[in-house]
Design a protein around this motif. Structure first.
Motif, PDB file in Angstrom:
ATOM      1  N   SER A  31      58.603 -34.410  30.331  1.00 42.20           N
ATOM      2  CA  SER A  31      59.975 -34.203  29.810  1.00 42.20           C
ATOM      3  C   SER A  31      60.054 -33.790  28.358  1.00 42.20           C
ATOM      4  O   SER A  31      61.101 -33.468  27.852  1.00 42.20           O
ATOM      5  N   SER A  32      58.824 -33.815  27.525  1.00 41.62           N
ATOM      6  CA  SER A  32      58.891 -33.351  26.326  1.00 41.62           C
ATOM      7  C   SER A  32      58.805 -32.028  26.120  1.00 41.62           C
ATOM      8  O   SER A  32      58.827 -31.446  24.893  1.00 41.62           O
ATOM      9  N   ALA A  33      58.567 -31.110  27.279  1.00 40.02           N
ATOM     10  CA  ALA A  33      58.356 -29.723  27.043  1.00 40.02           C
ATOM     11  C   ALA A  33      59.127 -28.888  28.075  1.00 40.02           C
ATOM     12  O   ALA A  33      59.133 -29.352  29.181  1.00 40.02           O
ATOM     13  N   THR A  34      59.664 -27.681  27.930  1.00 44.71           N
ATOM     14  CA  THR A  34      60.410 -26.961  28.800  1.00 44.71           C
ATOM     15  C   THR A  34      59.423 -25.753  29.229  1.00 44.71           C
ATOM     16  O   THR A  34      59.800 -24.452  28.859  1.00 44.71           O
ATOM     17  N   HIS A  35      58.473 -25.877  29.802  1.00 44.67           N
ATOM     18  CA  HIS A  35      57.316 -25.014  30.185  1.00 44.67           C
ATOM     19  C   HIS A  35      57.900 -23.659  31.095  1.00 44.67           C
ATOM     20  O   HIS A  35      57.464 -22.816  30.864  1.00 44.67           O
ATOM     21  N   ASP A  36      58.958 -24.021  31.642  1.00 45.66           N
ATOM     22  CA  ASP A  36      59.514 -22.926  32.620  1.00 45.66           C
ATOM     23  C   ASP A  36      60.543 -22.350  31.792  1.00 45.66           C
ATOM     24  O   ASP A  36      61.384 -21.394  32.679  1.00 45.66           O
ATOM     25  N   ILE A  93      69.360 -14.945  26.301  1.00 47.49           N
ATOM     26  CA  ILE A  93      69.301 -15.900  25.487  1.00 47.49           C
ATOM     27  C   ILE A  93      68.695 -17.109  26.177  1.00 47.49           C
ATOM     28  O   ILE A  93      68.873 -17.676  27.184  1.00 47.49           O
ATOM     29  N   ALA A  94      67.421 -17.640  25.391  1.00 45.68           N
ATOM     30  CA  ALA A  94      66.736 -18.646  26.033  1.00 45.68           C
ATOM     31  C   ALA A  94      66.329 -19.657  24.832  1.00 45.68           C
ATOM     32  O   ALA A  94      66.432 -19.509  23.714  1.00 45.68           O
ATOM     33  N   LEU A  95      66.051 -20.971  25.533  1.00 44.24           N
ATOM     34  CA  LEU A  95      65.631 -22.178  24.630  1.00 44.24           C
ATOM     35  C   LEU A  95      64.332 -22.709  25.269  1.00 44.24           C
ATOM     36  O   LEU A  95      64.315 -23.144  26.246  1.00 44.24           O
ATOM     37  N   TRP A  96      63.253 -22.646  24.279  1.00 38.47           N
ATOM     38  CA  TRP A  96      61.970 -23.336  24.630  1.00 38.47           C
ATOM     39  C   TRP A  96      61.823 -24.591  23.579  1.00 38.47           C
ATOM     40  O   TRP A  96      62.129 -24.410  22.363  1.00 38.47           O
ATOM     41  N   ASN A  97      61.599 -25.864  23.936  1.00 38.30           N
ATOM     42  CA  ASN A  97      61.426 -26.862  23.228  1.00 38.30           C
ATOM     43  C   ASN A  97      60.268 -27.791  23.527  1.00 38.30           C
ATOM     44  O   ASN A  97      60.004 -28.066  24.733  1.00 38.30           O
ATOM     45  N   PHE A 129      65.063 -21.166  19.902  1.00 40.57           N
ATOM     46  CA  PHE A 129      66.114 -20.477  20.446  1.00 40.57           C
ATOM     47  C   PHE A 129      65.826 -18.936  20.213  1.00 40.57           C
ATOM     48  O   PHE A 129      65.469 -18.481  19.122  1.00 40.57           O
ATOM     49  N   THR A 130      65.916 -18.344  21.397  1.00 39.03           N
ATOM     50  CA  THR A 130      65.329 -16.748  21.348  1.00 39.03           C
ATOM     51  C   THR A 130      66.422 -15.762  21.860  1.00 39.03           C
ATOM     52  O   THR A 130      67.128 -16.110  22.865  1.00 39.03           O
ATOM     53  N   ILE A 131      66.175 -14.503  21.617  1.00 40.53           N
ATOM     54  CA  ILE A 131      67.189 -13.522  22.042  1.00 40.53           C
ATOM     55  C   ILE A 131      66.075 -12.150  22.423  1.00 40.53           C
ATOM     56  O   ILE A 131      65.313 -11.816  21.745  1.00 40.53           O
ATOM     57  N   ASN A 132      65.908 -12.120  23.804  1.00 44.51           N
ATOM     58  CA  ASN A 132      64.892 -11.220  24.267  1.00 44.51           C
ATOM     59  C   ASN A 132      63.712 -11.482  23.648  1.00 44.51           C
ATOM     60  O   ASN A 132      62.784 -10.644  23.473  1.00 44.51           O
ATOM     61  N   GLY A 133      63.260 -12.847  23.843  1.00 42.50           N
ATOM     62  CA  GLY A 133      61.969 -13.366  23.572  1.00 42.50           C
ATOM     63  C   GLY A 133      61.566 -13.524  22.284  1.00 42.50           C
ATOM     64  O   GLY A 133      60.419 -13.939  21.843  1.00 42.50           O
ATOM     65  N   SER A 154      69.779 -20.409  28.522  1.00 41.93           N
ATOM     66  CA  SER A 154      69.364 -21.688  27.960  1.00 41.93           C
ATOM     67  C   SER A 154      70.418 -22.896  28.576  1.00 41.93           C
ATOM     68  O   SER A 154      71.320 -22.504  29.183  1.00 41.93           O
ATOM     69  N   ALA A 155      70.046 -24.027  27.901  1.00 38.81           N
ATOM     70  CA  ALA A 155      70.646 -25.346  28.528  1.00 38.81           C
ATOM     71  C   ALA A 155      71.880 -25.523  27.451  1.00 38.81           C
ATOM     72  O   ALA A 155      72.421 -26.836  27.549  1.00 38.81           O
ATOM     73  N   ALA A 156      72.237 -24.836  26.423  1.00 40.34           N
ATOM     74  CA  ALA A 156      73.116 -25.118  25.413  1.00 40.34           C
ATOM     75  C   ALA A 156      74.224 -23.976  25.545  1.00 40.34           C
ATOM     76  O   ALA A 156      73.985 -22.817  25.881  1.00 40.34           O
ATOM     77  N   PRO A 157      75.456 -24.301  25.333  1.00 39.95           N
ATOM     78  CA  PRO A 157      76.510 -23.322  24.970  1.00 39.95           C
ATOM     79  C   PRO A 157      76.257 -22.435  23.530  1.00 39.95           C
ATOM     80  O   PRO A 157      75.793 -22.981  22.550  1.00 39.95           O
TER      81      PRO A 157
END
Length: 634
Positions: A162-167, A192-196, A213-217, A242-245
């Motif tokens: 639960s501590s990482a968004t590997h996907d 837009i994507a989010l890795w944490n 938080f990234t735009i096109n990687g 991403s999971a955020a607005p």
């Protein structure tokens, strides 16, 4: 960022061990390429697109290419390197798509969504493909309706961390063009994507110990720099996986919103329909939008998320320590104090509509003084603005809350001298105002070439000169160390009216939404006009009032404003958005409910017909009450 946040990031960056999931500089791994979403994947022959996708593990570098990387799962075209975002699927409507998807991951079932006909409601089961490790699935479908969509994957059957968004990077854009649409180099696709990584700590934004938080990687300042000429027609397709607005804000220009979608259905507005013309567009998780704009003035401009926590400087991925001095007193605020969802735009050429050359004697002169307020601490400072014109001043209290409302006249030139009496640098951005780049207020970035607007050093000043071209509701706030200084109290309303002498203050009310200075209070409340206990708003039956609602909060990008009688919304008439009057077909009477993103302004007309006791409430998206304004109609 607040000093507490700075210290926390500094503490994180002092760790001597490499974070789990982060690739050290010496670890060998298949490197993931960065996809700028310009080149479609697959081979198109006789109206059929054939594409072979493979899910693999790889090493992704969201910062500089030479910086440490992260182990992620990503999609690749067969025989090519994996990419973040995944390969771009782009076809014309009517195209048949023949896709194969291979699960080349070492373990876990790959579940893929979105590889089916777009444009109609579809049951989740019909939009889901499950692929065992080492297996390949074949898919055939017709692309569907014109629009902006995406596909994405997740891996099941593994121990869940639960501590990482590997996907988080298993996603790609899927665009369907009209049959007769010409190819356009100005049509850009941004995902837009989010890795944490790290267990959420709760608190005001649920920050994690490490994120991107990234735009096109890529994350700022490593995101792509865009370049256009004055007069170009620019079209962005934005996909939020991403999971955020994200309330995405464009400096200096309005843009038209041409469509909004949810990944399955895209509502593309007809050419004859009126457009929503805004400077900030809130894009919810899983949603898409397309926007069009025309740059009319040369210089450097920003396009970024207006949730301040989504544009904070990123902590180093491998724990490499950064000097605290560099975090608090950077050389360039924009490059060194911002991160995440930011893109820099250069506009070349001569201004299409040059600002008239006006002598200083012909300008109205204001002075905005930035100074310490009472009640601050080292970790939670208290700052404020004082507005001066001639012998008048707004400094009515030592708390300096709320920020003074600056009221300007449409078409009348103004010079605003910002005097910095703080012990740190600052800058002021005139949010939503159409002006020359140099005066836009982004420290170390606004301007062109070597002529860049500096941060305003302690004891120094900067003169912003502009002529507001339209009446409307705007805001001003820092664009140097934005999060920390805004939460300290630096923000205010900026109104432009048709005539100062004819401005009806009794029927015009500002509702300024900001964050409390105390982080503890910020978890529970929102300030309305500088207080958590706002005065009663008094209205009269049979009269018309304008409510100017301004969201300049540093987080909470999903707050909902309601005007209620008991628990039932009354009605109001929409008047304007982001300072732009709404066209007739959009200026409608509706239920008094509005969700807002940071950096947005909404104007509503209220015309009570009978006595009543009402409440103007501000709540979180989850329904928690954050503020309430008593409204008495007599």
């Amino acid at each position: 960022m607040r000093l507490a946040t700075v210290l926390a990031l500094a503490s994180l960056s002092s760790l001597s061990t490499t974070h789990e999931g982060v690739v050290s500089r010496t670890t060998a791994a298949a490197r993931v390429s960065i996809n700028d979403n310009r080149t479609p994947a697959g081979a198109l022959r006789a109206g059929v697109l054939t594409v072979h996708l493979v899910a693999v593990d790889g090493e992704w570098h969201p910062d500089a290419d030479s910086a440490p990387g992260i182990r992620v799962r990503a999609f690749a075209e067969r025989g090519k390197r994996a990419s973040v975002p995944g390969p771009l699927l782009r076809v014309r409507e009517g195209t048949e798509i023949h896709a194969t998807v291979t699960n080349a991951l070492p373990a876990g079932t790959l579940v893929v969504h979105g590889l089916s006909t777009r444009g109609t409601a579809i049951a989740p089961a019909a939009d889901t493909v499950q692929i065992a490790p080492g297996a390949t699935r074949e898919l055939r479908f017709v692309a569907g309706a014109v629009g902006t969509y995406y596909y994405w994957g997740e891996v099941l059957g593994l121990p869940r961390d639960s501590s990482a968004t590997h996907d988080a990077e298993l996603s790609g854009a899927f665009v369907i063009d009209p049959r007769d649409a010409p190819a356009s180099a100005r049509d850009r696709v941004f995902l837009i994507a989010l890795w944490n990584r790290g267990v959420p700590t709760g608190g005001i934004v649920g920050r994690t110990t490490l994120l991107r938080f990234t735009i096109n990687g890529k994350a700022w300042p490593n995101t792509e720099r865009l370049s256009y000429g004055v007069g170009d027609t620019v079209r962005f397709r934005i996909v939020n996986t991403s999971a955020a607005p994200h309330p995405m804000h464009l400096h200096g220009f309005y843009f038209d919103v041409n469509s909004r979608g949810n990944g399955t259905i895209d509502s593309v507005y007809a050419p004859s329909a009126s457009r929503q013309r805004v400077v900030t567009e809130r894009i919810a998780p899983g949603r898409t939008t397309t926007i069009t704009w025309v740059p009319e003035r040369a210089g450097n401009w920003l396009f970024h998320c207006h949730d301040n926590y989504h544009v904070l400087r990123n902590a180093p991925l491998d724990g490499t320590p950064l000097p605290l001095e560099q975090l608090v007193h950077p050389i360039n605020h924009t490059l060194e104090m911002m991160g995440g969802l930011v893109m820099g735009i250069q506009v070349r050429g001569r201004d299409a509509h040059p600002m008239s050359t006006v002598s200083e004697s012909a300008r109205r002169h204001l002075r905005l003084v930035v100074r310490d307020a009472t009640g601050g601490t080292m970790s939670e400072p208290a700052y404020g603005y004082v507005l001066q014109e001639g012998a008048t001043s707004t400094a009515s209290s030592s708390t300096l809350l709320p920020g003074p409302t600056i009221t300007l006249e449409r078409g009348k030139p103004v010079s605003i001298t910002v005097k910095n009496e703080l012990r740190e640098a600052t800058a002021v951005h005139w949010h939503g105002i159409e002006l020359e780049s140099y005066f836009d207020g982004v420290a170390g970035f606004s301007g062109a070439g070597s002529h860049l607007a500096p941060a305003i050093a302690p004891g120094d000043s900067f003169v912003a000169r502009f002529t507001p071209p339209r009446s409307g509701t705007f805001m001003y706030h820092p664009h140097a160390d934005e999060t920390r200084q805004q939460q300290a109290g630096l923000s205010g309303a900026l109104l432009v009216v048709d005539s100062l002498s004819g401005y009806d203050r009794e029927h015009d009310h500002v509702v300024l939404l900001t964050v409390p200075r105390s982080s503890d209070e910020a978890t529970r409340a929102v300030l309305v006009n500088g207080t958590s206990a706002p005065d009663t708003l008094r209205l009269a039956v049979g009269q018309r009032y304008r409510l100017r609602i301004i969201d300049v909060h540093v987080f909470r990008p999903s707050m909902i404003v309601r005007l209620l009688r008991d628990s039932t919304p009354v009605t109001w008439r929409a008047v304007a958005k982001d300072g732009m009057d709404l066209p007739v077909d959009r200026a409608t009477t509706r239920r008094a409910i509005q969700q807002m993103g940071n950096g947005e302004t909404y104007d509503f007309e209220v015309a009570p017909t009978e006595p009543a006791d009402l409440r103007l409430t501000v709540s979180s998206a989850a329904g928690a009450l954050l503020a309430a304004v008593p409204v008495r109609v007599r």
